[in-house]
Scaffold this motif. Structure first.
Motif, PDB file in Angstrom:
ATOM      1  N   GLN A  37       0.841  -1.189   0.000  1.00  0.00           N
ATOM      2  CA  GLN A  37       0.000   0.000   0.000  1.00  0.00           C
ATOM      3  C   GLN A  37       0.882   1.246   0.000  1.00  0.00           C
ATOM      4  O   GLN A  37       1.731   1.402   0.876  1.00  0.00           O
ATOM      5  N   GLN A  38       0.687   2.101  -0.983  1.00  0.00           N
ATOM      6  CA  GLN A  38       1.474   3.329  -1.084  1.00  0.00           C
ATOM      7  C   GLN A  38       0.519   4.524  -1.151  1.00  0.00           C
ATOM      8  O   GLN A  38      -0.415   4.525  -1.941  1.00  0.00           O
ATOM      9  N   SER A  39       0.763   5.503  -0.290  1.00  0.00           N
ATOM     10  CA  SER A  39      -0.043   6.724  -0.310  1.00  0.00           C
ATOM     11  C   SER A  39       0.761   7.835   0.343  1.00  0.00           C
ATOM     12  O   SER A  39       1.719   7.583   1.088  1.00  0.00           O
ATOM     13  N   GLU A  40       0.362   9.058   0.081  1.00  0.00           N
ATOM     14  CA  GLU A  40       1.032  10.199   0.703  1.00  0.00           C
ATOM     15  C   GLU A  40       0.897  10.134   2.217  1.00  0.00           C
ATOM     16  O   GLU A  40       1.817  10.471   2.967  1.00  0.00           O
TER      17      GLU A  40
END
Length: 202
Positions: A37-40
Protein backbone atom coordinates in the motif's frame (compact mmCIF):
# COMPACT_ATOMS: atom_id res chain seq x y z
CA UNK A 1 11.03 -32.20 18.12
CA UNK A 2 10.17 -28.51 18.08
CA UNK A 3 8.75 -27.09 14.88
CA UNK A 4 10.78 -24.23 13.35
CA UNK A 5 8.87 -20.98 12.91
CA UNK A 6 10.74 -20.39 9.64
CA UNK A 7 13.60 -21.92 7.67
CA UNK A 8 17.24 -21.02 8.19
CA UNK A 9 17.34 -19.73 4.60
CA UNK A 10 14.42 -17.43 5.22
CA UNK A 11 15.95 -16.16 8.44
CA UNK A 12 19.20 -15.45 6.58
CA UNK A 13 17.24 -13.31 4.10
CA UNK A 14 15.84 -11.09 6.88
CA UNK A 15 17.05 -7.57 7.63
CA UNK A 16 19.46 -6.42 10.29
CA UNK A 17 18.32 -3.30 12.15
CA UNK A 18 20.73 -1.16 10.13
CA UNK A 19 19.47 -2.65 6.86
CA UNK A 20 15.83 -2.19 7.93
CA UNK A 21 16.48 1.48 8.69
CA UNK A 22 18.37 1.95 5.43
CA UNK A 23 15.49 0.39 3.49
CA UNK A 24 13.01 2.82 5.04
CA UNK A 25 15.31 5.78 4.33
CA UNK A 26 15.82 4.71 0.70
CA UNK A 27 12.08 4.33 0.15
CA UNK A 28 11.45 7.70 1.82
CA UNK A 29 13.84 9.34 -0.63
CA UNK A 30 11.55 8.05 -3.40
CA UNK A 31 8.39 9.21 -1.60
CA UNK A 32 7.49 5.63 -0.71
CA UNK A 33 7.23 3.36 2.31
CA UNK A 34 7.39 -0.38 2.96
CA UNK A 35 4.55 -2.67 1.93
CA UNK A 36 2.23 -2.90 -1.07
CA UNK A 37 0.00 0.00 0.00
CA UNK A 38 1.47 3.33 -1.08
CA UNK A 39 -0.04 6.72 -0.31
CA UNK A 40 1.03 10.20 0.70
CA UNK A 41 -0.52 9.55 4.11
CA UNK A 42 1.55 6.40 4.72
CA UNK A 43 4.69 8.16 3.49
CA UNK A 44 4.04 11.00 5.94
CA UNK A 45 3.55 8.51 8.79
CA UNK A 46 6.83 6.88 7.84
CA UNK A 47 8.64 10.22 7.90
CA UNK A 48 7.38 10.79 11.46
CA UNK A 49 8.38 7.25 12.38
CA UNK A 50 11.94 7.81 11.16
CA UNK A 51 12.16 10.82 13.49
CA UNK A 52 10.76 8.76 16.38
CA UNK A 53 13.26 5.95 15.81
CA UNK A 54 16.17 8.36 15.52
CA UNK A 55 15.18 9.98 18.79
CA UNK A 56 14.72 6.68 20.61
CA UNK A 57 17.97 5.25 19.26
CA UNK A 58 19.74 8.10 21.06
CA UNK A 59 17.69 8.28 24.25
CA UNK A 60 16.62 4.76 25.33
CA UNK A 61 18.11 3.90 28.71
CA UNK A 62 17.52 0.37 29.88
CA UNK A 63 16.07 -0.23 33.34
CA UNK A 64 18.46 -1.83 35.85
CA UNK A 65 16.09 -4.80 36.21
CA UNK A 66 16.17 -5.32 32.45
CA UNK A 67 19.96 -5.29 32.44
CA UNK A 68 19.92 -7.79 35.30
CA UNK A 69 17.53 -10.08 33.43
CA UNK A 70 19.83 -9.95 30.41
CA UNK A 71 22.82 -10.84 32.56
CA UNK A 72 20.98 -13.94 33.83
CA UNK A 73 20.33 -15.33 30.35
CA UNK A 74 22.17 -18.64 30.12
CA UNK A 75 21.90 -19.26 26.38
CA UNK A 76 21.53 -17.25 23.17
CA UNK A 77 18.27 -16.46 21.40
CA UNK A 78 17.15 -15.04 18.08
CA UNK A 79 14.61 -12.23 18.16
CA UNK A 80 12.49 -12.25 15.01
CA UNK A 81 10.65 -8.94 14.71
CA UNK A 82 7.73 -8.53 12.30
CA UNK A 83 7.28 -4.87 11.41
CA UNK A 84 6.67 -2.21 8.72
CA UNK A 85 8.08 1.27 8.23
CA UNK A 86 4.67 2.99 8.30
CA UNK A 87 3.65 1.48 11.65
CA UNK A 88 3.69 4.02 14.49
CA UNK A 89 3.74 1.41 17.24
CA UNK A 90 6.74 -0.26 15.59
CA UNK A 91 8.60 3.06 15.58
CA UNK A 92 8.00 3.38 19.33
CA UNK A 93 9.02 -0.20 20.15
CA UNK A 94 11.58 -1.50 17.63
CA UNK A 95 14.41 0.77 18.91
CA UNK A 96 13.79 -0.57 22.42
CA UNK A 97 14.04 -4.18 21.19
CA UNK A 98 17.27 -3.32 19.40
CA UNK A 99 18.68 -1.60 22.49
CA UNK A 100 17.98 -4.72 24.55
CA UNK A 101 19.74 -6.91 21.98
CA UNK A 102 22.75 -4.58 21.92
CA UNK A 103 22.99 -4.75 25.72
CA UNK A 104 22.82 -8.56 25.78
CA UNK A 105 26.54 -9.15 25.17
CA UNK A 106 25.78 -11.21 22.08
CA UNK A 107 23.11 -13.41 23.68
CA UNK A 108 20.34 -11.89 21.53
CA UNK A 109 20.53 -11.33 17.78
CA UNK A 110 17.73 -9.45 15.99
CA UNK A 111 16.25 -10.22 12.59
CA UNK A 112 13.61 -7.99 10.98
CA UNK A 113 10.99 -9.05 8.44
CA UNK A 114 8.24 -7.03 6.79
CA UNK A 115 4.73 -8.10 7.69
CA UNK A 116 3.17 -7.79 4.26
CA UNK A 117 5.93 -9.86 2.65
CA UNK A 118 5.46 -12.55 5.30
CA UNK A 119 1.74 -12.94 5.81
CA UNK A 120 2.11 -16.63 6.68
CA UNK A 121 4.34 -15.60 9.60
CA UNK A 122 2.13 -12.84 10.99
CA UNK A 123 -0.91 -15.09 10.56
CA UNK A 124 0.64 -17.39 13.18
CA UNK A 125 0.66 -14.43 15.60
CA UNK A 126 -2.63 -12.62 15.17
CA UNK A 127 -3.90 -10.25 17.87
CA UNK A 128 -7.68 -10.58 18.28
CA UNK A 129 -7.78 -11.80 14.68
CA UNK A 130 -5.78 -8.83 13.33
CA UNK A 131 -2.28 -8.59 11.88
CA UNK A 132 -1.10 -6.11 14.50
CA UNK A 133 2.58 -5.19 14.59
CA UNK A 134 5.27 -5.05 15.77
CA UNK A 135 5.44 -8.66 16.84
CA UNK A 136 8.43 -10.17 18.58
CA UNK A 137 8.95 -13.92 18.26
CA UNK A 138 11.81 -15.33 20.34
CA UNK A 139 13.44 -18.32 18.64
CA UNK A 140 15.73 -21.03 19.94
CA UNK A 141 19.03 -20.77 18.08
CA UNK A 142 19.39 -24.50 17.43
CA UNK A 143 15.85 -25.34 16.28
CA UNK A 144 14.35 -21.95 15.26
CA UNK A 145 11.32 -23.02 17.31
CA UNK A 146 9.34 -20.46 19.28
CA UNK A 147 10.57 -19.91 22.83
CA UNK A 148 8.37 -16.88 23.61
CA UNK A 149 6.45 -14.07 21.93
CA UNK A 150 5.47 -10.49 22.70
CA UNK A 151 3.56 -7.64 21.11
CA UNK A 152 2.16 -5.77 19.39
CA UNK A 153 2.31 -3.17 22.18
CA UNK A 154 2.59 -3.05 25.99
CA UNK A 155 -0.60 -3.83 27.90
CA UNK A 156 -1.47 -0.20 28.89
CA UNK A 157 -1.06 0.94 25.27
CA UNK A 158 -3.12 -2.02 24.05
CA UNK A 159 -5.92 -1.15 26.47
CA UNK A 160 -5.81 2.47 25.32
CA UNK A 161 -5.76 1.36 21.68
CA UNK A 162 -8.89 -0.78 22.14
CA UNK A 163 -10.65 2.02 24.02
CA UNK A 164 -9.85 4.61 21.35
CA UNK A 165 -10.83 2.20 18.59
CA UNK A 166 -14.21 1.64 20.23
CA UNK A 167 -14.87 5.41 20.13
CA UNK A 168 -14.53 5.57 16.34
CA UNK A 169 -12.28 8.63 16.62
CA UNK A 170 -10.71 10.21 13.53
CA UNK A 171 -7.34 8.57 12.96
CA UNK A 172 -5.38 11.78 13.61
CA UNK A 173 -6.92 12.16 17.07
CA UNK A 174 -6.54 8.45 17.75
CA UNK A 175 -2.87 8.56 16.74
CA UNK A 176 -2.13 11.75 18.68
CA UNK A 177 -3.48 10.28 21.91
CA UNK A 178 -1.66 6.98 21.51
CA UNK A 179 1.69 8.58 20.68
CA UNK A 180 1.15 11.01 23.55
CA UNK A 181 0.95 7.99 25.83
CA UNK A 182 4.20 6.59 24.42
CA UNK A 183 5.91 9.96 24.97
CA UNK A 184 4.85 10.09 28.63
CA UNK A 185 5.67 6.44 29.26
CA UNK A 186 9.25 6.85 27.94
CA UNK A 187 9.49 3.12 26.99
CA UNK A 188 9.06 2.06 30.65
CA UNK A 189 6.05 -0.23 30.11
CA UNK A 190 7.70 -1.93 27.13
CA UNK A 191 10.88 -2.47 29.12
CA UNK A 192 9.07 -3.89 32.15
CA UNK A 193 7.20 -6.38 29.96
CA UNK A 194 10.48 -7.40 28.33
CA UNK A 195 11.86 -8.09 31.82
CA UNK A 196 8.96 -10.52 32.33
CA UNK A 197 9.62 -12.11 28.93
CA UNK A 198 13.32 -12.58 29.73
CA UNK A 199 12.42 -14.22 33.05
CA UNK A 200 10.47 -16.88 31.13
CA UNK A 201 13.67 -17.71 29.21
CA UNK A 202 15.82 -18.34 32.32
Amino acid sequence: MSTPVLSAERLAASYSYAAYRQLIDALQAEGKTTGPQQSELLTNYTRLNVQRMQRLDKTVQLLPELQEALARLTKPYIWLIITEGWCGDAAQIVPVLEAVAKASAGKITTHYVLRDENLDLIDQYLTAGGRSIPKLVVLAVDTLAEAAQWGPRPAPAQAMFLNLKSQNLPFEEFSTQLHGWYAKDKTQSTQRELVELLHTLQ
